[in-house]
Each structure stands twice: as C-alpha cells, then as structure tokens.
Design a protein around this motif. Structure first.
Motif, mmCIF file in Angstrom:
data_model
loop_
_atom_site.group_PDB
_atom_site.id
_atom_site.type_symbol
_atom_site.label_atom_id
_atom_site.label_comp_id
_atom_site.label_asym_id
_atom_site.label_seq_id
_atom_site.Cartn_x
_atom_site.Cartn_y
_atom_site.Cartn_z
ATOM 1 N N PRO A 83 -5.228 3.492 5.301
ATOM 2 C CA PRO A 83 -5.641 2.093 5.310
ATOM 3 C C PRO A 83 -4.471 1.177 5.597
ATOM 4 O O PRO A 83 -4.118 0.324 4.795
ATOM 5 C CB PRO A 83 -6.177 1.876 3.896
ATOM 6 C CG PRO A 83 -5.344 2.795 3.070
ATOM 7 C CD PRO A 83 -5.037 3.989 3.942
ATOM 8 N N SER A 84 -3.853 1.358 6.736
ATOM 9 C CA SER A 84 -2.709 0.523 7.081
ATOM 10 C C SER A 84 -3.156 -0.918 7.227
ATOM 11 O O SER A 84 -4.300 -1.211 7.520
ATOM 12 C CB SER A 84 -2.099 1.002 8.390
ATOM 13 O OG SER A 84 -3.074 0.952 9.399
ATOM 14 N N ALA A 91 1.945 1.933 7.077
ATOM 15 C CA ALA A 91 1.150 3.077 6.663
ATOM 16 C C ALA A 91 1.251 3.297 5.166
ATOM 17 O O ALA A 91 2.291 3.054 4.558
ATOM 18 C CB ALA A 91 1.586 4.324 7.396
ATOM 19 N N LEU A 92 0.173 3.766 4.565
ATOM 20 C CA LEU A 92 0.130 3.945 3.120
ATOM 21 C C LEU A 92 0.243 5.418 2.743
ATOM 22 O O LEU A 92 0.925 5.785 1.804
ATOM 23 C CB LEU A 92 -1.159 3.338 2.579
ATOM 24 C CG LEU A 92 -1.469 3.481 1.095
ATOM 25 C CD1 LEU A 92 -0.325 2.971 0.244
ATOM 26 C CD2 LEU A 92 -2.734 2.725 0.764
ATOM 27 N N GLN B 150 -8.760 -3.578 1.194
ATOM 28 C CA GLN B 150 -9.384 -4.180 2.360
ATOM 29 C C GLN B 150 -10.563 -5.087 2.009
ATOM 30 O O GLN B 150 -10.877 -6.017 2.731
ATOM 31 C CB GLN B 150 -9.893 -3.088 3.290
ATOM 32 C CG GLN B 150 -8.847 -2.038 3.650
ATOM 33 C CD GLN B 150 -8.127 -2.343 4.927
ATOM 34 O OE1 GLN B 150 -8.695 -2.963 5.795
ATOM 35 N NE2 GLN B 150 -6.897 -1.941 5.035
ATOM 36 N N LYS B 178 0.492 -3.141 0.247
ATOM 37 C CA LYS B 178 0.643 -2.632 1.597
ATOM 38 C C LYS B 178 -0.690 -2.578 2.313
ATOM 39 O O LYS B 178 -0.770 -2.718 3.525
ATOM 40 C CB LYS B 178 1.225 -1.218 1.540
ATOM 41 C CG LYS B 178 2.734 -1.158 1.463
ATOM 42 C CD LYS B 178 3.149 0.256 1.807
ATOM 43 C CE LYS B 178 4.580 0.537 1.451
ATOM 44 N NZ LYS B 178 4.823 1.991 1.477
#
Lengths: 315, 315
Positions: A83-84, A91-92, B150, B178
């Motif tokens: 889920p960047s 990036a995660l 998100q 992040k």
C-alpha cells in the motif's frame, strides 16, 4: 510472452512470468495479449488471501506457511500488494524476496506490487496479475495485503479464501472487527499466541461473531505463534481442508463469478473515462458543464445527469 | 423542506435540516429538489475533517473542541460518518448525540450517518449531505471519520481542512503514516500527550515528513491531552488560523473544485449503471457477454470493451 508451466520448467517460467506481470502492471502495449492468453488457460491454483494490520506478525507467519507448503512438494507464488503512498510512492512491505527465508527456493515465486493509491488495499491491476500467475501453473497462490478496516474488503474479490491475521497487541480489535472484517474472513488467525491478551482477543472475536447474522457461515479461529513456530502446520491443514469444503459446496464458483463481475465494473469505468476524451464535442460539453458546476449553478449530480443525456444523444 | 438559517431560528432549522438530510441519505423522492436548492445557496461554513484510528481518543477530543467553538459563540454542526459493516449494518461510533457532553446545546447540531460499506470511510451521499448542512448556515462543520490508512483519503475530498489524530498507544504509527496519511493531513494532532511514547511518536512523524516531497506544504503538529484537557484551545486557534491561510492563498478554491469533480465522477458512474438497465437490448447483451466471461472465453477487460462498443452503437 510464452506461457510455461512453473512445475515443468521453473527457470523459463520464472523469467516469462516476471515479464508478463510487468506488462500487465504497467499497462504496456502487449498487456492486452497477455491478459487474453492467460485468461483462457484453465488452471487450478488455490488462491489464499492473507490480510491484517501492520505489526501483527503477518510476514513472519507467511514465511513459515510458505515453508510448510514447499516441504509438502507444492509450488507456491506470493503476490505482496504494497500500500505505497499515492503521492510519494514509498513502499511499506519492503522487498519480500529478501524478507522470506525461502526466497530463493526453486518452487517459490515472489512478486511485490504497489497498490498505487487505489482504495481498497489492492491495485486495479491485481485481479489480472493473479490470473496471469495462475496461468503459469502454481499449486498455491498467496496474496498478501495490509491495512485495517474497510480497506480489506476488496481482497475477498480476488482470493478464493481469505484469512485475517490479528494479534493481541493491536488495541481495539473488537472495533476493527465491527468495521467489516467479520464478514470477509473465512479464517481468523490469532497470531502471537504466546503473549498476554490472546484469550481476551479470542473472546472479543467470539462475541463479535455472535452478533453477526446466524445464517452466515462462521469463520474458523486458529491460534499461531511465529515465535514458537506453533500452529503453522495446523494453519496449512485448515487452509487446504476449508478450501475443499467451499469448493464442494459450489461457494467457490459463486466467488469466482463475483470477482469477474467486479473486474467487469472496473473495465466499464475505464471505458467511460475514455469516451469523454474520444469525442471532441463531448469533451467540450464537459468543460462547459464543469464551469457551471464551479459557479454553483449545477450540482455535481445534476451535472452528471446532463452530461450523460448529451452522451446518449451524441453517440 | 424549508431552508432556514440555524443562526436565526435553530428550532425550525434543526427540524428541517434533519428532514433534508434524511431525504438525501436515503435517496427519497424529494432528494433531487433538496440537493438543487441547497447547492445554489452561497454559504461560508468552515468544514473541518477529523479522522483517526479507533482508540486514539478522537471522540473525547472532538467533544472538547466543540465546547471551545460553542464558548466562542459559534454555531457548530457535526457529521459523524460511521463505518458500519456493509453486511450486518453494525454501528461503530455509537450515538454521538448522547456521547458528546454538549449534545443538547442550542448552537450545536449532530448527525450520524452510515458509510454503508462504501470504500473510503465516507458514503456516496456524504458530500451532498455536507452541502445540505452548509445551506442551513453554520459557522463550523466537523466531519468525523474513522479508519486507518488508505480509507481516509476520501475525507480530503469533502473537507476544507483535514486533521489526523494519532496517539502513542496505537503501534506502528510510522507505517500508517507511510501508507498515505502524510499527504492528506493539514494537521497532525498527537493525542494522549500525557502518556509514554508521545515524543517517539513526534519523532516518527517528523522523520516520515522529512521523506516526503519538499515542495508540498508540511502539515503542522500539535500535542493534545483529552485527559488533562490541554491543547484544545490551541487546536481551535490553529484550525481557524490555518483555514484563513489556505483561503487567502487560493488553495481552498482548488480543493473545492477537486471535491466537485470527485462528486461529478460518482454521478457519472451512477448514470452508467442506469443506462444498462434502461435499454433492453443493452441489458440482454450484457447478460450474454457475462456468460461468455464466466466460461473464460472473454476476460473482464475484453468484456467491458465489447459492452461499451455496443453501447456506442445502440444509443
């Protein structure tokens, strides 16, 4: 792109699959060809979605699960959806190839993919990428996503069987459950079973499940500990058994249909965007209607209706 | 529905606004009229979105914030978006009218609304409901959503100014950051400043911010403690000041445009659904194309393209 069985020739399959995924992920010129060729090929991969919040020990657990599948002689592909951030692209999940201890095993294929800010924890390309992996003939496909709450709901549209990993140290698990996880889970994996709070977590979930509709099939609950390496063999057993139960009942066919319809909907939306760019008269009309909207002369709903009326006339 | 200023006659406005919101939320027959009438009315409410994971102390903080606004003689409306499960409909936030200690204050209007499983933490009706509230003439509108990651990204499409509440006890805050929160936040509120870990949390956020694009405006960071009731007056001050900064720079106008375009897109999608039901030939064609897709003769993408080709011909 040459579709090759990973079981027959993993070396060539690995290279070709990598290329095929890159084509689909980045919408390259040959992506339509790749999608059409891979879509028709009948395969029988079991697709397991595994999801959970950051910090529940998901990656260590998946690492151990991969090993037990490989020990059983199965071929395994992992698609890790990262889920960047839609803005910075950070990036995660990190590089899974290096993080999984079996990263270089001959029967294992690992791929990371960014969700690119697409709401729901998966990218709009994820379903097609899974289909491409399937065409290269794996026994097991693991789709890993990360998030809490509504964001996971989409994974059930991609995987055959969805496991939600929880751990006692994440706070308010009951509230997370209420927010929708109860309904997507086929299996709850209570990880970090060695630390305090695991029994309370189990009680919370049982309580949350008791509030749900009694007609729905209740998900199973399984305790694991990555630290003590307990429960992972049991996890593998449950996954394979439950998969067969759903398959025999016809539920798996229903899920696959749902997934296809979801992808069809995404495709229709893309076409809608395309059509407003295709016709000059339409795109001019759109600009002028947008201007009216910005001046508060038209509500967005009224603007959409007006645009569609013109669309119907113009075509 | 009679649009009345809440400032002039809160009793009548309260009743009429309640009805108007119910009409829009449930898509009743008069919802189009309500939307058109309220959309045209020029008002100047400041719309503050406040979001955060469950357990960060968001509701207690909002409760205290409401009080400071009311003490300043302002009229306040709260729209609490409840991420209820799309399947069971279970509510997460509870009854805000009873939870906020100022619940019965003459200058306060509170409404809960279910997100109904809509991805992104808000419902497809949320933007229109906010517009309706605005038409009834409030100084401040607070939109409360819940979630992690998100899921919050949509709130920035509804509010003028977005605050993200974090607390030290929520684990992996850096990772949550992040995943996208960095970019939606105008303000980070570090709540529970009285407990251990608050300084580490601040360091984490500063580090995460330092990774972002330097061209973006950095969000402010503010520490609060609902327990000690500290920082809430400062929070109110910062919200009002920052609002003016964004307004003066023209950024607010840009955000409002973005929000309108987002709503237009939602309206176009609804029309797309409608059109496939409207024309018999189209809906039959859709069924037969879906059947081909179920038999793996057509990929979803190819099916969508084919359906749209027929749509273009048929209209």
């Amino acid at each position: 792109v040459k579709i090759t069985s990973f079981k027959t020739n993993s070396k060539i399959a690995r290279r070709e699959l990598g290329r095929a995924l890159t084509a689909v992920e980045n919408d390259l010129d040959n992506s339509d060809v790749v999608i059409n060729e891979t879509f028709n090929s009948a395969t029988k991969s079991k697709i397991f979605g595994i999801t959970g919040a950051p910090g529940v020990g998901k990656s260590t657990l998946i690492d151990q699960l991969i090993k037990t599948f490989l020990d059983g002689g199965l071929t395994v592909a992992v698609l890790a959806i990262d889920p960047s951030s839609p803005f910075t692209g950070g990036a995660l999940l990190g590089d899974r190839t290096r993080m999984y201890s079996s990263g270089l095993h001959n029967n294992l294929f690992i791929r990371s993919s960014s969700s690119r800010g697409h709401l729901g924890g998966i990218s709009s390309k994820t379903p097609e990428m899974i289909k491409v992996i399937e065409a290269f003939d794996f026994d097991i496909i693991i789709v890993e996503t990360v998030g809490v709450g509504q964001a996971e709901l989409d994974i059930m549209k991609c995987a055959h069987f969805t496991s939600v990993v929880l751990s006692p140290n994440m706070g308010d698990s009951l509230q997370a459950l209420k927010a929708g996880l109860i309904e997507i889970a086929d299996l709850f994996v209570l990880n970090k079973a060695d630390i305090a709070g695991i029994n309370q977590l189990e009680k919370d979930i049982l309580f949350a499940l008791s509030l749900g509709q009694s007609t729905l099939k209740k998900p199973k609950i399984l305790k694991t500990s990555s630290t003590n390496q307990t429960g992972v063999l049991e996890l593998k057993k449950v996954l394979l058994e439950e998969y067969e139960v759903l398959n025999a009942s016809g539920e798996m066919d229903r899920r696959i249909k749902d997934s296809l319809n979801f992808q069809l909907e995404l495709g229709l939306r893309e076409n809608l965007k395309r059509i407003f760019n295709k016709f000059d008269s339409l795109s001019k009309k759109r600009s002028s209607i947008e201007e009216e909207m910005y001046k508060y002369k038209l509500s967005p709903r009224a603007a959409a209706n007006k645009l569609f009326k013109d669309l119907e006339k113009n075509l």
